[in-house]
Design an enzyme around this catalytic site. Sequence first.
Site, PDB file in Angstrom:
ATOM      1  N   CYS A  55     -12.497   2.541 -25.579  1.00 16.61           N
ATOM      2  CA  CYS A  55     -11.384   2.107 -26.425  1.00 16.61           C
ATOM      3  C   CYS A  55     -11.792   0.884 -27.260  1.00 16.61           C
ATOM      4  CB  CYS A  55     -10.140   1.845 -25.578  1.00 16.61           C
ATOM      5  SG  CYS A  55      -8.615   1.790 -26.547  1.00 16.61           S
ATOM      6  N   LEU A  56     -11.293  -0.316 -26.932  1.00 16.76           N
ATOM      7  CA  LEU A  56     -11.735  -1.511 -27.648  1.00 16.76           C
ATOM      8  C   LEU A  56     -13.243  -1.684 -27.515  1.00 16.76           C
ATOM      9  CD1 LEU A  56     -10.967  -4.072 -29.256  1.00 16.76           C
ATOM     10  CD2 LEU A  56     -10.686  -5.241 -27.060  1.00 16.76           C
ATOM     11  N   GLU A  60     -11.466   7.285 -17.858  1.00 18.93           N
ATOM     12  CA  GLU A  60     -11.188   6.893 -16.475  1.00 18.93           C
ATOM     13  C   GLU A  60      -9.898   7.492 -15.941  1.00 18.93           C
ATOM     14  OE1 GLU A  60      -9.663   3.271 -18.921  1.00 18.93           O
ATOM     15  OE2 GLU A  60     -11.126   4.889 -19.103  1.00 18.93           O
ATOM     16  N   GLU A  85      17.102  -5.518  -6.847  1.00 19.84           N
ATOM     17  CA  GLU A  85      16.796  -4.546  -7.898  1.00 19.84           C
ATOM     18  C   GLU A  85      16.668  -3.117  -7.359  1.00 19.84           C
ATOM     19  OE1 GLU A  85      14.866  -8.490  -9.020  1.00 19.84           O
ATOM     20  OE2 GLU A  85      14.951  -7.201  -7.249  1.00 19.84           O
ATOM     21  N   GLY A 108       0.790  -1.228   0.000  1.00 23.67           N
ATOM     22  CA  GLY A 108       0.000   0.000   0.000  1.00 23.67           C
ATOM     23  C   GLY A 108       0.821   1.274   0.000  1.00 23.67           C
ATOM     24  N   PRO A 149       8.650  -8.821  11.857  1.00 27.01           N
ATOM     25  CA  PRO A 149       8.847  -8.462  10.446  1.00 27.01           C
ATOM     26  C   PRO A 149       9.205  -6.990  10.250  1.00 27.01           C
ATOM     27  CG  PRO A 149       6.911  -9.852  10.678  1.00 27.01           C
ATOM     28  CD  PRO A 149       7.337  -9.483  12.071  1.00 27.01           C
ATOM     29  N   THR A 150       8.573  -6.117  11.028  1.00 26.20           N
ATOM     30  CA  THR A 150       8.886  -4.691  10.940  1.00 26.20           C
ATOM     31  C   THR A 150      10.305  -4.414  11.413  1.00 26.20           C
ATOM     32  OG1 THR A 150       6.589  -3.963  11.152  1.00 26.20           O
ATOM     33  CG2 THR A 150       8.282  -2.420  11.882  1.00 26.20           C
ATOM     34  N   GLU A 159       7.993   7.741  -4.298  1.00 26.59           N
ATOM     35  CA  GLU A 159       7.801   6.353  -3.871  1.00 26.59           C
ATOM     36  C   GLU A 159       8.817   5.460  -4.570  1.00 26.59           C
ATOM     37  OE1 GLU A 159       4.689   2.618  -4.408  1.00 26.59           O
ATOM     38  OE2 GLU A 159       4.034   4.642  -4.968  1.00 26.59           O
ATOM     39  N   HIS A 208      -9.773   7.103 -23.081  1.00 22.87           N
ATOM     40  CA  HIS A 208      -9.891   6.510 -21.741  1.00 22.87           C
ATOM     41  C   HIS A 208     -10.273   7.589 -20.725  1.00 22.87           C
ATOM     42  CE1 HIS A 208      -8.236   2.422 -22.422  1.00 22.87           C
ATOM     43  NE2 HIS A 208      -7.616   3.009 -23.423  1.00 22.87           N
TER      44      HIS A 208
END
EC number: 6.3.4.2
Length: 535
Positions: A381-382, A509, A149, A17, A190-191, A140, A507
């Site tokens: 679109c399509l 949206e 990576e 998130g 874990p944190t 971010e 689009h």
Amino acid sequence: MKTKFIFITGGVVSSIGKGLAAASLGALLESRGLRVTMQKLDPYINVDPGTMSPFQHGEVFVTDDGAETDLDLGHYERYTSARLSKKSNFTTGQVYFSVIDKERRGDYLGGTVQVIPHITDEIKSKIIENAKGADVAIVEVGGTVGDIESLPFLEAIRQFRFDRGAGNTLYVHVTLVPYIRTAGEMKTKPTQHSVMELRKIGIQPDILLCRCDRELPQDMKKKISLFCNVEESCVIPSVDSEHIYAVPLALNKERLDEQVVEKLNIWTKQPDLTPWQDVVETLRHPSHGEVRIAIVGKYVNLTESYKSLAEALTHGGIANDCRVYLKYVDAEKIEENGVEGWLDDVDGVLVPGGFGERGTEGKVLAIEYARTRQIPFFGICLGMQMAAIEFARNVCGLAKACSTEFKNDCKEPVIHLMEEQKSVNKKGGTMRLGACPCTVTKGTKAFDAYNEADISERHRHRYEFNNTYRELMTTKGLVLSGINQQKDLVEIIELPDHPWFLACQFHPEFKSKPLVPHPLFRAFIGASLTHRNQR
């Protein structure tokens, strides 16, 4: 004011998130009167996600300037007033591409090109370039701390504090505090390990956002504070929310924005969150109940592929004070079993964008069902191309109507490859991309929605409505209500004798926000609500 930089990292698991956290923080800082820009750094080697499978990557979000970007940029634009660009999302592939290009030009004067300083300097320069003119730049870092990576990006943001000073940089780490059912308690280990990994790299987080599915007890906050070397007031719970648009309110309640402006030494006004409170109130207690919308698509098993679309439909519900229930329908299932039973219980049908022939005949059947049964229909679109094909086949009598995307030797190519695409031989970044103008005809449903003639919308396609069939199809009743005048391209089609049947090549949206719903989604959900009430 000197630009302040906030770096958001994530640990323990992916999809924790970070994007929503970044977007929510952006919304909170904007509500305090600050100019905010946002950026996503993606550690994959692809130049952009444009050629990646939706099943792997999810949605590709398109900016005004035609960048094919990560879906998190959709969150950033929906939560803030920022209009993002190609500078707002860059990948390892882009960074290395740029550095190698400079090396080939001789920019490094024969020096040995290395990850440090050349790659990290390139990353920092891209962060600085995107931040121009902003009070706060929220950046971010994709991936999870510990991934190989991500190391060059993490090293670059580590250096950023050294370059800019502690008062101008802030590290926010999003982590997970899971509840272990068999033990009956939440676990902080874990944190602790995630922060340990971050500190090994040289980054000490200033704020921890602890993702959890229940309230974080005070003793847990104290423990996390002690072991992670973070002030207790900066250990901030981020509890799962029923509605994602409630997240800014929840984080404000936990004083996240207050901690941020205090640590960055920024003077601001008090936040005005009334618009967000109104949105959440509508989502929780809609006056007009629920409408059911079928999304007939190809990627329904991974709904992230339609992220902006789903959110835009929710925005349409907010505008009409109703809840929107989304029923995802696999177009291939309709092909195999027929349309009966799949769309009987819905108030509106939407066919979204996509690529390839698979599932297209199922979409045609769904469109015919909506057209003949007077159910509100929206094609994107399509979806617009399939609506044109359905009309050509079933109203104009062109039984062989098809698209050259699916059949090169199509007898009736109602949809065909755009002229400028015929010489293109590469896939990446070569479609018709970004914002293009469109003129809307007065007296149409499209004009009723927009209430203006000149609009601009974002595109991502190679194929278009074939103008050879314009006269035949308009004679049979199809209205071409939106035209790109520059290239004489059909952008919007609709049926005047249907309660609401409209499809667009662009689009919409990508430009919808919870505080400013897109006109077409507002109109579509409004028509679906009317249809529900008349059933």
